[in-house]
Enzyme design. Structure first.
Site, PDB file in Angstrom:
ATOM      1  N   SER A 168       0.805  -1.222   0.000  1.00  0.00           N
ATOM      2  CA  SER A 168       0.000   0.000   0.000  1.00  0.00           C
ATOM      3  C   SER A 168       0.837   1.271   0.000  1.00  0.00           C
ATOM      4  CB  SER A 168      -0.942   0.006   1.196  1.00  0.00           C
ATOM      5  OG  SER A 168      -0.219  -0.055   2.398  1.00  0.00           O
TER       6      SER A 168
ATOM      7  N   HIS B 105      -5.332  -4.040  -1.732  1.00  0.00           N
ATOM      8  CA  HIS B 105      -5.230  -2.993  -2.758  1.00  0.00           C
ATOM      9  C   HIS B 105      -5.275  -3.561  -4.178  1.00  0.00           C
ATOM     10  CE1 HIS B 105      -4.391   0.197   0.127  1.00  0.00           C
ATOM     11  NE2 HIS B 105      -3.799  -0.748   0.821  1.00  0.00           N
TER      12      HIS B 105
ATOM     13  N   LYS C 248     -11.930  -1.211   0.093  1.00  0.00           N
ATOM     14  CA  LYS C 248     -11.147  -0.351  -0.792  1.00  0.00           C
ATOM     15  C   LYS C 248     -11.838  -0.251  -2.157  1.00  0.00           C
ATOM     16  CE  LYS C 248      -7.516  -0.403   2.376  1.00  0.00           C
ATOM     17  NZ  LYS C 248      -6.559  -1.182   3.123  1.00  0.00           N
TER      18      LYS C 248
HETATM   19  C1  LIG Z   1      -6.551  -1.626   4.532  1.00  0.00           C
HETATM   20  C2  LIG Z   1      -5.765  -2.866   4.648  1.00  0.00           C
HETATM   21  C3  LIG Z   1      -6.181  -3.896   5.493  1.00  0.00           C
HETATM   22  C4  LIG Z   1      -7.333  -3.749   6.428  1.00  0.00           C
HETATM   23  O1  LIG Z   1      -8.546  -3.837   5.777  1.00  0.00           O
HETATM   24  P1  LIG Z   1      -9.857  -3.245   6.484  1.00  0.00           P
HETATM   25  O2  LIG Z   1     -10.974  -3.914   5.805  1.00  0.00           O
HETATM   26  O3  LIG Z   1      -9.817  -1.769   6.250  1.00  0.00           O
HETATM   27  O4  LIG Z   1      -9.755  -3.595   7.934  1.00  0.00           O
HETATM   28  C5  LIG Z   1      -5.461  -5.065   5.480  1.00  0.00           C
HETATM   29  N1  LIG Z   1      -4.369  -5.214   4.713  1.00  0.00           N
HETATM   30  C6  LIG Z   1      -3.931  -4.239   3.898  1.00  0.00           C
HETATM   31  C7  LIG Z   1      -2.728  -4.467   3.049  1.00  0.00           C
HETATM   32  C8  LIG Z   1      -4.599  -3.024   3.849  1.00  0.00           C
HETATM   33  O5  LIG Z   1      -4.158  -2.041   3.075  1.00  0.00           O
END
Ligand SMILES: *Cc1c(COP(=O)(O)O)cnc(C)c1O
Length: 394
Positions: free
Chosen positions: A190, A218, A248
Site C-alpha cells: 500500500s 489494494h 477499498k
Molecule cells: C486496509 C488494509 C487492510 C485492512 O482492511 P480493512 O478492511 O480496512 O480492515 C489489510 N491489509 C492491507 C494491506 C490493507 O491495506
C-alpha cells in the site's frame, strides 16, 4: 462533570507525556472531519472543496448510485444491523451471494467473509499455524498481518522486501524443523504500490509444502482484470490463501478469505474474529455484492485508475506504476507534512504518511488514483506538483 476530574492523575500524565513525545517527532496523529462530497471531492473541517488523491476508493464505488441503492435496499429488507454473529442469527441471505461472487472473481472454490480486513488477518493466521509452526513474512506486510502473526505464537522470520532468494534460504534452513509453514505477503504494497512476486513465491512454496497467502486489499478491483494479484502475476492456482478487503476498491466494508472449501469451513468453525463478532450490517454486504458485479463486468472501470497513475508518474518523472498507487518519498516527517499542506492550499488532499506506517526517513506523499478522477483533475494535480517543485528526475 465531577467524574472526569477524578481520573487518576498518573493515567492522564502517562497519556500526555506519550503524546508530547510523539508531537515532538511530528508523529502525533489527529482526526479531521472529512465530509465526502461525491466520489473524489471532500471538505476537510468545513474548509473549501478538495479533490482527494489519497483514499482507497479506487473505482469510486462507495458513492456509485447503484451501489448506494443496493445498500439502502438491503437495509430496508434485512435491517440496519445483523443482530448477532453469523453463527447465531446474523447470517442474512446476502452473505451467501457475496461469498459466491468473491470465490468466482478470485477463482477459488469458496470464500469466507469476515467483519473487516483487519479481523480477517487476525483470524486466518492463528487458525492455520501455532506454536511449533513457521511464518515467513515480507518485511513490509500490513500491520494487521503482524497482529495475526503475534496472536498465532508461531516463529516468524522476515525477509527483505520481495527478495525471493531470501525466502528460499529460510526454507532450506528451517522448513524441516516445523510442521506447518505459511509465507505471507501483500499482493500490492500500500505504501509503495508494487506487486509481490507471486509466481516465484508460489512455485517455491509448492516445492517446500509451504502455504502462500496474499493480502489483496489494494489489488481486488484494480489489477489482474479486477481479480487481484494472483491473476496479475499469472499465479492462478499457486496462492491457496487469498485474503482481502471489501473496503477499498469494492467501496463497502468487510474482509474475506478466498480459499478451498475445507479451509473456509475451518475458518467458520475456528477463527475467533469470525465467531465472536457480530455479522456485517446487511447494507455493507448488499453494497459489496453490487460493487463486485460492476468489477466483474466493467473492464474500462477497472483499468482506469492505473492508467491515470501511469499518466501522473510519467509527467512527474517517477517510475512507471503497475497499480493505482504512486509514492513520492520526501524524507523527513516535517517536509512531508509541509508538502501535503502546500497541496491542500491549492485544492488537493494528499496525505503525508510517516513512521511507523513507513520506515524512518521515508516519509512520503502517497498518491492514489481512482476511476472517478476526471482527466483534468489529474492535469491540474500535475501542474500543482510541478509548481511546488515536487517530483522525480525530469
Ligand atoms: C486496509 C488494509 C487492510 C485492512 O482492511 P480493512 O478492511 O480496512 O480492515 C489489510 N491489509 C492491507 C494491506 C490493507 O491495506
Amino acid at each position: 462533570m465531577k467524574r472526569f476530574e477524578q481520573a487518576p492523575s498518573s493515567l492522564d500524565a502517562f497519556a500526555t507525556t506519550k503524546l508530547d513525545a510523539l508531537e515532538a517527532k511530528n508523529q502525533r496523529r489527529c482526526l479531521v472531519t472529512s465530509a465526502r462530497a461525491g466520489a473524489m471531492s471532500m471538505h476537510v473541517d468545513g474548509g473549501p472543496e478538495l479533490i482527494s488523491f489519497t483514499d482507497n476508493d479506487y473505482l469510486g464505488l462507495s458513492t456509485h448510485p447503484d451501489v448506494v441503492e443496493a445498500a439502502a435496499a438491503a437495509a430496508h429488507r434485512f435491517g440496519a444491523g445483523a443482530g448477532a454473529s453469523r453463527l447465531v442469527t446474523g447470517n442474512h441471505p446476502l452473505y451467501t451471494e457475496l461469498e459466491k461472487r468473491l470465490a468466482r472473481i478470485k477463482g477459488t472454490e469458496d470464500a469466507c467473509v469476515f467483519g473487516s480486513g483487519y479481523l480477517a488477518n487476525v483470524g486466518i493466521i492463528p487458525t492455520l499455524v501455532g506454536k511449533n509452526d513457521l511464518i515467513i513474512a515480507d518485511e513490509l506486510v500490513h500491520t494487521c498481518i503482524h497482529a495475526g502473526m503475534q496472536l498465532s505464537r508461531a516463529t516468524v522470520r522476515f525477509f527483505p522486501h520481495s527478495e525471493v532468494t531470501h525466502v528460499h534460504d529460510i526454507l532450506k534452513a528451517e522448513r524441516a524443523k516445523h510442521s506447518r509453514v505459511i509465507i505471507v505477503v501483500d499482493g500490492v504494497y500500500s505504501m509503495d504500490g508494487d506487486i509481490a512476486p507471486l509466481k516465484e513465491l508460489g512455485l517455491l512454496a509448492a516445492d517446500y509444502d509451504a502455504w502462500l497467502m496474499n493480502d489483496d486489499a489494494h489489488a481486488l478491483g484494480t489489477i489482474g482484470g479486477g481479480r487481484g494479484s494472483a491473476h496479475a502475476c499469472g499465479a492462478e492456482g499457486l496462492v491457496p490463501l487469498q485474503m482481502g478487503t471489501l473496503s477499498k476498491a469494492v467501496g463497502s466494508y468487510g474482509g474475506y478469505l478466498a480459499a478451498s472449501k475445507p479451509v473456509t469451513d475451518l475458518m467458520r468453525t475456528r477463527a475467533r474474529p469470525f465467531i465472536y463478532t457480530t455479522g456485517l450490517p446487511p447494507a455493507a454486504v448488499g453494497a459489496a455484492v453490487k460493487a463486485l458485479d460492476l468489477i466483474e463486468h466493467d473492464r474500462a472501470l477497472v483499468t482506469r485508475p492505473t492508467m491515470l497513475a501511469q499518466r501522473f508518474a510519467h509527467a512527474m518523472g517517477l517510475p512507471k506504476p503497475d497499480t493505482p498507487i504512486v509514492p513520492l518519498v520526501i524524507g523527513t516527517e516535517a517536509d512531508a507534512l509541509n508538502a501535503s499542506a502546500n497541496l491542500a492550499d491549492v485544492g488537493f488532499k494528499v496525505i503525508a504518511f510517516r513512521p511507523p506506517t513507513v520506515p524512518e526517513g521515508t516519509s512520503r506523499l502517497r498518491f492514489s488514483f481512482s476511476a472517478s478522477h476526471r482527466d483534468h483533475d489529474v492535469e491540474r494535480l500535475i501542474a500543482a506538483c510541478k509548481k511546488l517543485g515536487l517530483g522525480g528526475i525530469s
